[in-house]
Design an enzyme around this catalytic site. Structure first.
Site, PDB file in Angstrom:
ATOM      1  N   CYS A  25      -0.959  -3.125 -16.396  1.00 19.34           N
ATOM      2  CA  CYS A  25      -1.101  -1.992 -15.475  1.00 19.34           C
ATOM      3  C   CYS A  25      -0.525  -2.273 -14.104  1.00 19.34           C
ATOM      4  O   CYS A  25      -0.671  -1.486 -13.183  1.00 19.34           O
ATOM      5  CB  CYS A  25      -2.562  -1.559 -15.372  1.00 19.34           C
ATOM      6  SG  CYS A  25      -3.622  -2.831 -14.670  1.00 19.34           S
ATOM      7  N   HIS A  64       0.830  -1.208   0.000  1.00 17.18           N
ATOM      8  CA  HIS A  64       0.000   0.000   0.000  1.00 17.18           C
ATOM      9  C   HIS A  64       0.862   1.255   0.000  1.00 17.18           C
ATOM     10  O   HIS A  64       0.690   2.161  -0.822  1.00 17.18           O
ATOM     11  CB  HIS A  64      -0.919  -0.029   1.232  1.00 17.18           C
ATOM     12  CG  HIS A  64      -1.746   1.196   1.383  1.00 17.18           C
ATOM     13  ND1 HIS A  64      -1.341   2.270   2.142  1.00 17.18           N
ATOM     14  CD2 HIS A  64      -2.928   1.551   0.822  1.00 17.18           C
ATOM     15  CE1 HIS A  64      -2.253   3.218   2.066  1.00 17.18           C
ATOM     16  NE2 HIS A  64      -3.225   2.814   1.269  1.00 17.18           N
TER      17      HIS A  64
HETATM   18  C1  PEP Z   1      -2.230  -5.612 -10.181  1.00 18.71           C
HETATM   19  O1  PEP Z   1      -2.572  -6.534  -9.439  1.00 18.71           O
HETATM   20  O2  PEP Z   1      -1.229  -5.671 -10.906  1.00 18.71           O
HETATM   21  C2  PEP Z   1      -3.014  -4.370 -10.216  1.00 18.71           C
HETATM   22  C3  PEP Z   1      -2.726  -3.424 -11.073  1.00 18.71           C
HETATM   23  O3  PEP Z   1      -3.979  -4.234  -9.290  1.00 18.71           O
HETATM   24  P1  PEP Z   1      -3.711  -3.820  -7.771  1.00 18.71           P
HETATM   25  O4  PEP Z   1      -2.271  -3.468  -7.635  1.00 18.71           O
HETATM   26  O5  PEP Z   1      -4.614  -2.692  -7.477  1.00 18.71           O
HETATM   27  O6  PEP Z   1      -4.056  -5.055  -7.044  1.00 18.71           O
END
Ligand code: PEP
Ligand code: MG
Length: 827
Positions: free
Chosen positions: A780, A429
């Protein structure tokens, strides 16, 4: 012809090597450099190269004498004229590598040194140079132990006394230093060659991966000495390392005579160069254009006349210089976009975009963790978000230190200059939020012990009280006690010019992960072509947290509906803001993926919250959730469209593992669009897609692609789930040990694992394109900003990458590098 006559004939004047068809194999690196200078029409000092195959002959006095005869003819003046003294510099250069294995000046004797010293304004340089030559010849040619010279030097009160002591030492050892220049040169050449071929030097070369019997060429230069007003020697670089701007930067020593770049410095700045700076500047300019690199030269000014003694490429230049040079050379038309872009690294760019610590080496390292978000900051330690907010409001820069952060810490993260956590990795986080906010972060500093009641933090036995100053380097992961000097970022127009060239070279589109208008605006300023991931749960951090909690903990249907209505209203404002900033670009809005522990803390009561009621699973249980979010999004779009701004909406479903999850979510999104159309009369154009972040989703990507118009690889979760490595728990301790023990080359959360995770992506890409050739494919996860991962994305044929706003410039460059690497590998 006698062997000596043959050797004398083999001597090559500077600039004559090309005509004889000789290259570095015979001329050594320096001989080729001097040839290049002559070919560029630049003035060089009179000089000769004894090629590698004849180098040993220069140790014979008759060959040395012949060399001096040739040098005298080239110099056009007799040696030994006290009004115009000429000394002889012996240089050695190997057939590879940029080092100068020997560099000394002969031609002086104890008798001639005082006259030269008088000419050189009594600088004592003549004695320095003579002493250095006696020592070199004695130590390396005659085997007199270096300690004996060191002791004699210690006892000598002045350079002139040092000369006397060294001469006595050499004579006592049975190797008197000769009086005559040719004999001195022969002895110097013999010493240089003995040193080069000694068992120690051969061992050293082998240790550096070079052949033990690497060839050595010897070079002889005429060094002209004259009065301080009009003569001297200097060293200059072509660019100012601080600004990268072209312009001679270096030192000049009046009446000094070169004993190599290190000899006799410091001198004076170049402003008052006899004869002016222009000849030096134009030589450096010609060299840069000729070598396509930043240049360093040694030069002589004699009676106001300028000539070069040596020149080389600067191999390790400052990031600022690398960028400015690339742009200047490209603008001059001597390199193309691809070469310009290839000469700069993503980390050069990172250095310019973030503040950096300027370390003196005296800083005290307090703790070390993972470099989780680039940049540096100094501030007072705050051990809670509340204190961070309080102190920053009273004008104090603070560093938030916590075991780990949760969504409730957003106010503290906004207030602080940098964040440090004890637990958590690169996709924790704290790391994700800090990168989004552009704050430096160090995570997983496992040696830290935070004592909140005692208001102190300890690392390796050293304690700091809350409120004391620390310096955080998010680029190295180091935390120092006290205040180090912070250098502010200086992006500059040349960076944008370079990145525009990168944009012309790259194939991958570059988007940013941005949760709100502020992040999106920064990303667009950095050149993002759209938003690749808006994590809607991040809109509910801080003040909004009670809204999500109210919804998640609602006791009955009425309370749930009321909470949802409030949540949707808040979200609509956020969407309006984000969409307005995004303009006509694509924007991928991901529906809620709220790991419960991040929002509910202890009351979440899940053993494995990252594998629990997250992502689309919550929408299956709470069927009104996604339609409410989608309505808020479409309504915001419809309102904005009235002003003529029409972002390309992409609605994304998180954490899908089962086809039915996606199908249900897609159906509910379509229903929401119909409801908004019925209410507003606006038919919102959008596409629907899914994250691929569970291994199963990757394996059934063909099925998903029948109902998804795009797939976005969420490589944070995909890596976590493929390895079974908890993204929040293993990085600091487990993975750093794995890397230290060579079990892994790098943390798979830093650089995408090509063999496992990459293979899953490849399978998904192939299957998805088979059923839906036009499907849009992107990434992403945090890997979207990592150069090695970007190259893998290029190889896998993805359409776009999406990363934190501050990593966008580096990603634009890395995508261009990837395009070049992959296209040259595939021919
Ligand atoms: C991921 O898991 O790569 C993602 C982009 O989602 P998050 O980091 O919000 O879990
Ligand atoms: Mg995820």
């Amino acid at each position: 012809m006698t062997p000596s006559a043959a050797a004398a004939k083999a001597l090559v004047p500077y600039g004559g090597g090309r005509d004889r068809g000789l290259d570095t194999g015979e001329l050594g690196v320096h001989g080729v450099e001097m040839d290049r200078l002559v070919a560029l029409g630049l003035p060089v000092v009179p000089g000769l190269t004894m090629p590698v195959s004849h180098a040993a002959a220069l140790a014979r006095p008759e060959v040395a004498r012949a060399a001096l005869g040739q040098l005298r003819r080239l110099a056009g003046q007799p040696f030994g004229d006290p009004a115009h003294p000429v000394l002889i510099r012996l240089l050695a250069s190997a057939t590879a590598g940029s080092g100068v294995p020997a560099d000394l000046v002969v031609g002086l004797t104890a008798e001639s040194a005082p006259a030269l010293d008088a000419l050189a304004d009594g600088s004592q340089a003549a004695y320095d140079v003579l002493a250095a030559a006696i020592r070199y010849v004695g130590e390396h040619g005659a085997g007199i132990p270096g300690d004996e010279f060191a002791d004699a030097e210690y006892e000598a009160a002045s350079p002139a006394a040092r000369v006397r002591k060294f001469l006595e030492l050499s004579t006592a050892a049975g190797f008197p230093y000769p009086d005559e220049p040719a004999a001195q040169l022969a002895r110097a050449a013999q010493a240089a060659l003995r040193r080069w071929t000694s068992p120690r030097a051969r061992r050293q070369r082998r240790g550096q991966g070079q052949p033990a019997d690497l060839g050595l060429a010897l070079h002889v230069q005429a060094i002209r000495v004259g009065p301080a007003r009009t003569c001297g020697h200097g060293v200059a670089d072509s660019r100012d390392p601080a600004t990268g701007a072209f312009g001679p930067t270096g030192m000049f020593r009046r009446a000094g005579f070169s004993r190599g770049a290190a000899g006799g410095w410091p001198g004076e700045p170049l402003d008052e160069l006899p004869g002016g700076r222009e000849p030096l500047a134009s030589a450096l300019r010609a060299l840069e254009l000729g070598m396509r690199a930043a240049a360093q030269v040694e030069f002589e000014v004699w009676q106001g006349e300028f000539a070069l003694l040596a020149a080389r490429k600067i191999e390790r230049q400052s990031p600022r210089t690398a960028i400015r040079l690339a742009v200047d050379l490209a603008e001059a038309g001597v390199i193309d976009d691809m070469t310009a872009v290839g000469s700069v690294t993503a980390s050069d760019i990172e250095t310019l975009l973030h503040p950096q610590l300027e370390l003196t080496g005296r800083e005290e390292l307090f703790a070390r963790g993972l470099p989780a978000a680039a940049g540096a900051a100094v501030g007072r330690i705050a051990l809670s978000s509340e204190r961070a907010v309080e102190w920053s409001e009273s004008g104090n820069p603070v560093i938030l230190m916590a075991e780990e952060t949760t969504p409730g810490d957003l106010p503290g993260l906004l207030a602080c200059k940098a964040v440090v956590t004890m637990r958590g990795g690169l996709s924790s986080h704290a790391a994700v939020v800090a990168r989004g906010l552009g704050r430096p972060a160090v995570c997983g500093a496992i040696a830290l012990r935070i004592d909140k009641p005692g208001r102190s933090v300890t690392s390796a036995g050293h304690s700091l009280a809350e409120g004391e100053l620390v310096s955080v380097d998010g680029s190295s992961g180091n935390i120092y006690a006290g205040a180090a000097h912070v250098v502010p970022p200086r992006p500059g127009g040349d960076l944008e010019s370079l990145l525009r060239r990168a944009d012309r070279v790259r194939r991958l589109a570059v988007r940013a992960n941005a949760d709100n208008g502020r992040d999106a605006a920064l990303a667009i300023r950095y050149g993002a072509e759209g938003v690749g991931l808006c994590r809607t749960e991040h809109q509910f951090l801080g003040d909004r947290l009670p809204l999500v909690r109210g919804y998640l903990l609602a006791a009955d249907a009425d309370a749930e509906a009321a909470a949802l209505a409030e949540l949707a209203a808040a979200q609509r404002e956020d969407f309006a803001d984000l969409l307005a900033v995004t303009g006509g670009r694509p924007v991928t809005v991901r529906l809620l993926d709220a790991p419960l522990h991040e929002f509910l803390g202890e009351s979440a009561q899940e053993v494995n919250p990252m594998l629990g009621l997250r992502g689309v699973r919550l929408a299956v249980l709470r069927t009104e959730l996604y339609p409410a979010q989608a309505r808020a999004l479409f309504s915001a779009w419809a309102e904005l469209a009235a002003s003529g701004v029409t972002p390309q909406l992409e609605v994304m479903v998180p954490l899908v593992a089962v086809l039915g999850e996606l199908a249900a979510a897609v159906a509910s999104i379509h229903r929401a669009a119909e409801e908004v159309a019925a209410r507003t009369g606006v038919t919102v154009p959008y596409t629907v897609g899914t994250m691929v972040e569970t291994p199963r989703a990757a394996l059934i990507a063909g099925q998903l692609a029948r109902i998804a118009q795009f797939l976005s690889f969420g490589t944070n979760d995909l890596t976590q789930l493929t390895y079974g490595f908890s993204r929040d728990d293993v990085e600091a301790q487990v993975l750093s040990t794995y890397v230290a023990q060579d079990l892994l080359p790098v943390s798979p959360f830093t650089s995408l694992d090509p063999d496992g995770v990459g293979e899953l992506i490849k399978t998904a890409v192939t299957a998805a394109r088979r059923v839906n050739p036009g499907i849009k494919l992107g990434i992403c996860g945090e890997h979207g900003g990592d150069p090695a991962s970007i190259e893998l994305c290029e190889r896998l044929g993805l359409d776009y990458i999406s990363c934190s706003p501050s990593r966008v410039p580096g990603a634009r460059l890395a995508a261009a590098h990837a395009a070049v690497a992959v296209s040259s590998a595939t021919g």
